[in-house]
Design a protein around this motif. Structure first.
Motif, PDB file in Angstrom:
ATOM      1  N   ASN A  66       0.793  -1.225   0.000  1.00 55.93           N
ATOM      2  CA  ASN A  66       0.000   0.000   0.000  1.00 55.93           C
ATOM      3  C   ASN A  66       0.830   1.281   0.000  1.00 55.93           C
ATOM      4  N   ASP A  67       1.864   1.392   0.830  1.00 52.77           N
ATOM      5  CA  ASP A  67       2.548   2.660   1.069  1.00 52.77           C
ATOM      6  C   ASP A  67       3.880   2.727   0.351  1.00 52.77           C
ATOM      7  N   LEU A  68       4.273   3.965   0.028  1.00 53.87           N
ATOM      8  CA  LEU A  68       5.587   4.192  -0.583  1.00 53.87           C
ATOM      9  C   LEU A  68       6.710   3.807   0.361  1.00 53.87           C
ATOM     10  N   VAL A  69       6.465   3.910   1.663  1.00 55.05           N
ATOM     11  CA  VAL A  69       7.496   3.537   2.633  1.00 55.05           C
ATOM     12  C   VAL A  69       7.861   2.062   2.503  1.00 55.05           C
ATOM     13  N   ASP A  70       6.902   1.220   2.106  1.00 55.20           N
ATOM     14  CA  ASP A  70       7.177  -0.215   1.959  1.00 55.20           C
ATOM     15  C   ASP A  70       8.194  -0.494   0.874  1.00 55.20           C
ATOM     16  N   LEU A  71       8.313   0.399  -0.090  1.00 47.88           N
ATOM     17  CA  LEU A  71       9.279   0.176  -1.177  1.00 47.88           C
ATOM     18  C   LEU A  71      10.708   0.226  -0.672  1.00 47.88           C
ATOM     19  N   GLY A  72      10.920   0.771   0.519  1.00 48.12           N
ATOM     20  CA  GLY A  72      12.263   0.781   1.080  1.00 48.12           C
ATOM     21  C   GLY A  72      12.811  -0.606   1.352  1.00 48.12           C
ATOM     22  N   GLY A  73      11.952  -1.606   1.432  1.00 49.74           N
ATOM     23  CA  GLY A  73      12.421  -2.969   1.623  1.00 49.74           C
ATOM     24  C   GLY A  73      13.175  -3.533   0.441  1.00 49.74           C
ATOM     25  N   LEU A  74      13.100  -2.846  -0.708  1.00 46.16           N
ATOM     26  CA  LEU A  74      13.814  -3.305  -1.910  1.00 46.16           C
ATOM     27  C   LEU A  74      15.095  -2.522  -2.151  1.00 46.16           C
ATOM     28  N   SER A  75      15.425  -1.603  -1.272  1.00 44.47           N
ATOM     29  CA  SER A  75      16.548  -0.697  -1.532  1.00 44.47           C
ATOM     30  C   SER A  75      17.894  -1.402  -1.571  1.00 44.47           C
ATOM     31  N   GLU A  76      18.027  -2.561  -0.923  1.00 49.64           N
ATOM     32  CA  GLU A  76      19.302  -3.268  -0.897  1.00 49.64           C
ATOM     33  C   GLU A  76      19.466  -4.241  -2.058  1.00 49.64           C
ATOM     34  N   LEU A  77      18.475  -4.352  -2.921  1.00 49.32           N
ATOM     35  CA  LEU A  77      18.571  -5.259  -4.077  1.00 49.32           C
ATOM     36  C   LEU A  77      19.251  -4.520  -5.220  1.00 49.32           C
ATOM     37  N   THR A  78      20.547  -4.398  -5.136  1.00 52.14           N
ATOM     38  CA  THR A  78      21.298  -3.579  -6.091  1.00 52.14           C
ATOM     39  C   THR A  78      21.363  -4.182  -7.482  1.00 52.14           C
ATOM     40  N   GLN A  79      21.103  -5.483  -7.617  1.00 53.26           N
ATOM     41  CA  GLN A  79      21.157  -6.137  -8.926  1.00 53.26           C
ATOM     42  C   GLN A  79      19.814  -6.137  -9.654  1.00 53.26           C
ATOM     43  N   LEU A  80      18.798  -5.570  -9.017  1.00 49.40           N
ATOM     44  CA  LEU A  80      17.445  -5.636  -9.578  1.00 49.40           C
ATOM     45  C   LEU A  80      17.346  -4.815 -10.864  1.00 49.40           C
ATOM     46  N   VAL A  81      16.837  -5.428 -11.915  1.00 44.54           N
ATOM     47  CA  VAL A  81      16.682  -4.799 -13.229  1.00 44.54           C
ATOM     48  C   VAL A  81      15.209  -4.642 -13.595  1.00 44.54           C
ATOM     49  N   ASN A  82      14.391  -5.594 -13.176  1.00 44.50           N
ATOM     50  CA  ASN A  82      12.975  -5.598 -13.550  1.00 44.50           C
ATOM     51  C   ASN A  82      12.132  -5.805 -12.302  1.00 44.50           C
ATOM     52  N   VAL A  83      11.156  -4.942 -12.083  1.00 41.85           N
ATOM     53  CA  VAL A  83      10.247  -5.082 -10.960  1.00 41.85           C
ATOM     54  C   VAL A  83       8.821  -4.821 -11.444  1.00 41.85           C
ATOM     55  N   ALA A  84       7.891  -5.605 -10.923  1.00 40.12           N
ATOM     56  CA  ALA A  84       6.480  -5.456 -11.302  1.00 40.12           C
ATOM     57  C   ALA A  84       5.633  -5.434 -10.035  1.00 40.12           C
ATOM     58  N   LEU A  85       5.001  -4.297  -9.781  1.00 39.81           N
ATOM     59  CA  LEU A  85       4.077  -4.124  -8.658  1.00 39.81           C
ATOM     60  C   LEU A  85       2.714  -3.651  -9.155  1.00 39.81           C
ATOM     61  N   ASN A  86       2.409  -4.002 -10.371  1.00 40.55           N
ATOM     62  CA  ASN A  86       1.140  -3.574 -10.946  1.00 40.55           C
ATOM     63  C   ASN A  86      -0.033  -4.158 -10.162  1.00 40.55           C
ATOM     64  N   ASN A  87      -1.126  -3.406 -10.150  1.00 43.70           N
ATOM     65  CA  ASN A  87      -2.341  -3.796  -9.428  1.00 43.70           C
ATOM     66  C   ASN A  87      -2.119  -3.942  -7.929  1.00 43.70           C
ATOM     67  N   ASN A  88      -1.166  -3.190  -7.393  1.00 43.18           N
ATOM     68  CA  ASN A  88      -1.026  -2.973  -5.968  1.00 43.18           C
ATOM     69  C   ASN A  88      -1.483  -1.545  -5.670  1.00 43.18           C
ATOM     70  N   PRO A  89      -2.005  -1.264  -4.479  1.00 44.68           N
ATOM     71  CA  PRO A  89      -2.376   0.123  -4.165  1.00 44.68           C
ATOM     72  C   PRO A  89      -1.218   1.101  -4.281  1.00 44.68           C
ATOM     73  N   VAL A  90      -0.002   0.653  -3.986  1.00 47.27           N
ATOM     74  CA  VAL A  90       1.143   1.561  -4.048  1.00 47.27           C
ATOM     75  C   VAL A  90       1.433   2.017  -5.471  1.00 47.27           C
ATOM     76  N   ALA A  91       1.051   1.220  -6.455  1.00 45.02           N
ATOM     77  CA  ALA A  91       1.327   1.581  -7.849  1.00 45.02           C
ATOM     78  C   ALA A  91       0.509   2.777  -8.302  1.00 45.02           C
ATOM     79  N   ARG A  92      -0.505   3.162  -7.520  1.00 46.25           N
ATOM     80  CA  ARG A  92      -1.318   4.323  -7.865  1.00 46.25           C
ATOM     81  C   ARG A  92      -0.847   5.598  -7.161  1.00 46.25           C
ATOM     82  N   ARG A  93       0.198   5.490  -6.364  1.00 42.97           N
ATOM     83  CA  ARG A  93       0.736   6.665  -5.682  1.00 42.97           C
ATOM     84  C   ARG A  93       1.445   7.576  -6.682  1.00 42.97           C
ATOM     85  N   GLN A  94       1.478   8.872  -6.359  1.00 44.41           N
ATOM     86  CA  GLN A  94       1.996   9.855  -7.300  1.00 44.41           C
ATOM     87  C   GLN A  94       3.492   9.676  -7.557  1.00 44.41           C
TER      88      GLN A  94
END
Length: 562
Positions: A378-406
């Protein structure tokens, strides 16, 4: 009652294999050959009119020999008493199942209960003939006349959509080179009997009924499928009479059964397997521990979509895992110890799980592609849990409430510099630059720390620039406060506004309620910035051309600072 055919000799001669030049008696209805040395029933396959067959006290030892009689569609009486195969576990029920019209077996009538028990036990059982046919089809017509048996050299075997419940015959079929096995769309409940294949690397079991790696009935099923002298010897301790053997297998479905003699117990550990790809989508797995994944030290791909999993416990031994698919389960979060051993994981799918938190993803240091669509983040703060994934190239969070945040995409781009795809949409360089401009704290004044009603609530001390070009002298802002009427009022002499290039002759705007005075300017183009209540100065579109600047002063109006 018999007549001789056109004189075509059989390939095996007489039924005992004695080498005679026998003929095929297609009209024979009754045959008695008791107390001989017969070892094979294959020469009897052509006697399609046979009604009664008496072969007691011979030397037929393999349970699979009964399969040769399945072509005798009219056979109603069969007597094999005194042959070694009668000692094999499940002999009576197996014979009843394979010979559909049989009424009397070894002098005892076939009951309806026995027919039902035989169907329950043996329906969906893979036979060696089916395996050989599939192996021959895999090789094609070019290998039809080869001296090497097709099962001995087949590499890939297709056994999908055959309604199979037991494929234990594959362990003894001689598939020593089999690399890929497809058992999709069957009714398999376990797969432990397949782990004995020495070269098996890819196992497909999608759309089955698998709940665990092994089933308590696996050892019994393996024994029944052997049909060899070894199986007969293993069951020698069982009742020797055919009637007693039949009674032993007429137990109700829920009754407990003793493990087969000489077989591996239900709690004994399984040997390790070279399996690298295991596909178990659309099954009934409720716990990863039941799959005994520690038996697959080389496992690299694991698909478990659309099962009944509630956690990821049981993956700590899969240290070589590269791809994990857990879509459409019941996983609400990732436990730290569950992901501890997945340091080499490259791709993770957790779509449609009701996931609410992105915590404990930090141990997945090699993760490159993460699919978390259709969850409840839901919240933008939750995205901080991915901050240590330095090798991440592709992420999909579509159809989550957070994806509608500005600031959803901007937050991800700033936290993950290597990110190239967000929700299947490529992140361009222009979007990345805009995200850095918006999200970089060193280039943004902190306007939202103190409530509006306090004096000195908007602190801009040390602020360098707003991105308008260098027309604000660095470090010149000290503090902006609200006046008595709610207008932004700079303290006297603390706000310095320079020209477009920061040239000399600055205008100093005095604060308070009285007014302001101006200084000389050397620039021909001046930017005008109006401080309005609660609104930041906007970036001007184009410099407004002016004539020579004239000295003058600005007077305050109604006691308000301008």
């Amino acid at each position: 009652q018999t007549h001789q055919s056109q004189g075509h000799p059989t390939s095996n001669g007489n039924s005992g294999g004695g080498g005679g030049g026998g003929v095929l008696l297609v009209g024979l209805s009754q045959l008695s050959a008791e107390s001989n040395r017969i070892t094979s029933l294959a020469p009897l396959r052509g006697l399609t009119c046979l009604l009664e067959l008496y072969l007691g006290n011979n030397r037929v030892s393999e349970l699979a020999q009964v399969d040769h009689l399945r072509h005798l569609a009219r056979l109603i009486i069969l007597d094999l008493a005194g042959n070694p195969l009668c000692l094999a576990a499940g002999y009576r029920l197996f014979s009843i199942f394979r010979l559909k019209r049989l009424k009397v077996l070894d002098g005892s009538g076939v009951s309806a209960e026995e027919v039902a028990a035989a169907k329950d036990m043996f329906a969906g059982r893979l036979t060696l003939e089916v395996v050989e046919a599939a192996a021959l089809e895999a090789h094609g017509e070019a290998h039809a006349n080869s001296q090497i048996p097709p099962v001995a050299s087949v590499v890939s075997l297709e056994l999908a959509s055959l309604k199979l419940r037991d494929a234990s015959v594959l362990a003894t079929a001689g598939l020593n080179r089999l690399v890929e096995l497809n058992l999709d769309h069957n009714s398999m409940t376990s797969f432990s009997t397949l782990l004995g294949l020495p070269c098996l690397l890819v196992l497909r079991l999608n759309h089955n009924r698998v709940a665990a790696c092994r089933d308590p009935k696996d050892e019994r099923n393996a024994l029944l499928s052997l049909g060899s002298q070894a199986a007969a010897a293993a069951a020698a301790a069982a009742p020797s009479s055919a009637t007693a053997a039949g009674e032993r297998f007429q137990q109700p479905k829920g009754a407990a059964r003793e493990p087969s003699g000489g077989g591996e117990s239900a709690t004994a550990p399984l040997p390790t397997s070279p399996l690298e790809v295991l596909l178990l989508g659309f099954n009934r797995v409720s716990a990863l521990e039941a799959l005994e994944l520690e038996r697959f030290p080389r496992l690299r791909v694991l698909h478990l979509q659309h099962n009944h999993l509630a956690s990821m416990h049981g993956l700590k031994h899969c240290r070589q895992l590269r791809e994990l698919v857990l879509n459409k389960n019941r996983i609400r979060g990732v436990d730290l110890d569950a992901a501890a051993g997945l340091s080499l994981l490259h791709e993770l799918h957790l779509q449609e799980n009701g996931l609410r938190s992105l915590q404990n993803f930090s141990s997945l240091t090699s993760l490159q592609s993460l699919h978390l669509g259709h969850n409840r983040v839901n919240d933008l703060v939750d995205l901080g849990g991915l901050s240590e994934l330095t090798q991440l190239v592709n992420v999909a969070l579509n159809n989550n409430p957070v994806a509608r945040r500005q600031l959803y995409r901007s937050t991800l781009l700033c936290q993950l510099p290597g990110l190239r795809w967000i929700d299947s949409k490529e992140a361009t360089w222009e979007e990345r630059e805009r995200a850095e401009l918006v999200m970089n704290k060193s280039d943004r004044p902190n306007f939202f720390q103190d409530p509006r009603g306090q004096q000195g609530g908007y602190n801009m001390q040390g602020y360098a620039q707003l991105g308008y070009g260098q027309h604000l002298q660095q470090g010149s802002y000290a503090q902006l406060t609200y006046g008595q009427h709610g207008y932004l009022v700079p303290p006297p002499g603390n706000l310095a506004v320079g020209g477009n290039g920061g040239g000399g002759g600055y205008m100093h705007m005095g604060g308070g309620h009285g007014g302001a005075h101006g200084g000389a300017h050397t620039q021909q183009h001046v930017y005008q910035h109006t401080l309005q209540p609660g609104i930041l100065p906007r970036r001007p579109r184009e410099p407004t051309p002016r004539g020579p600047y004239r000295r003058g002063s600005m007077q305050g109006r109604n006691g308000r600072g301008v």
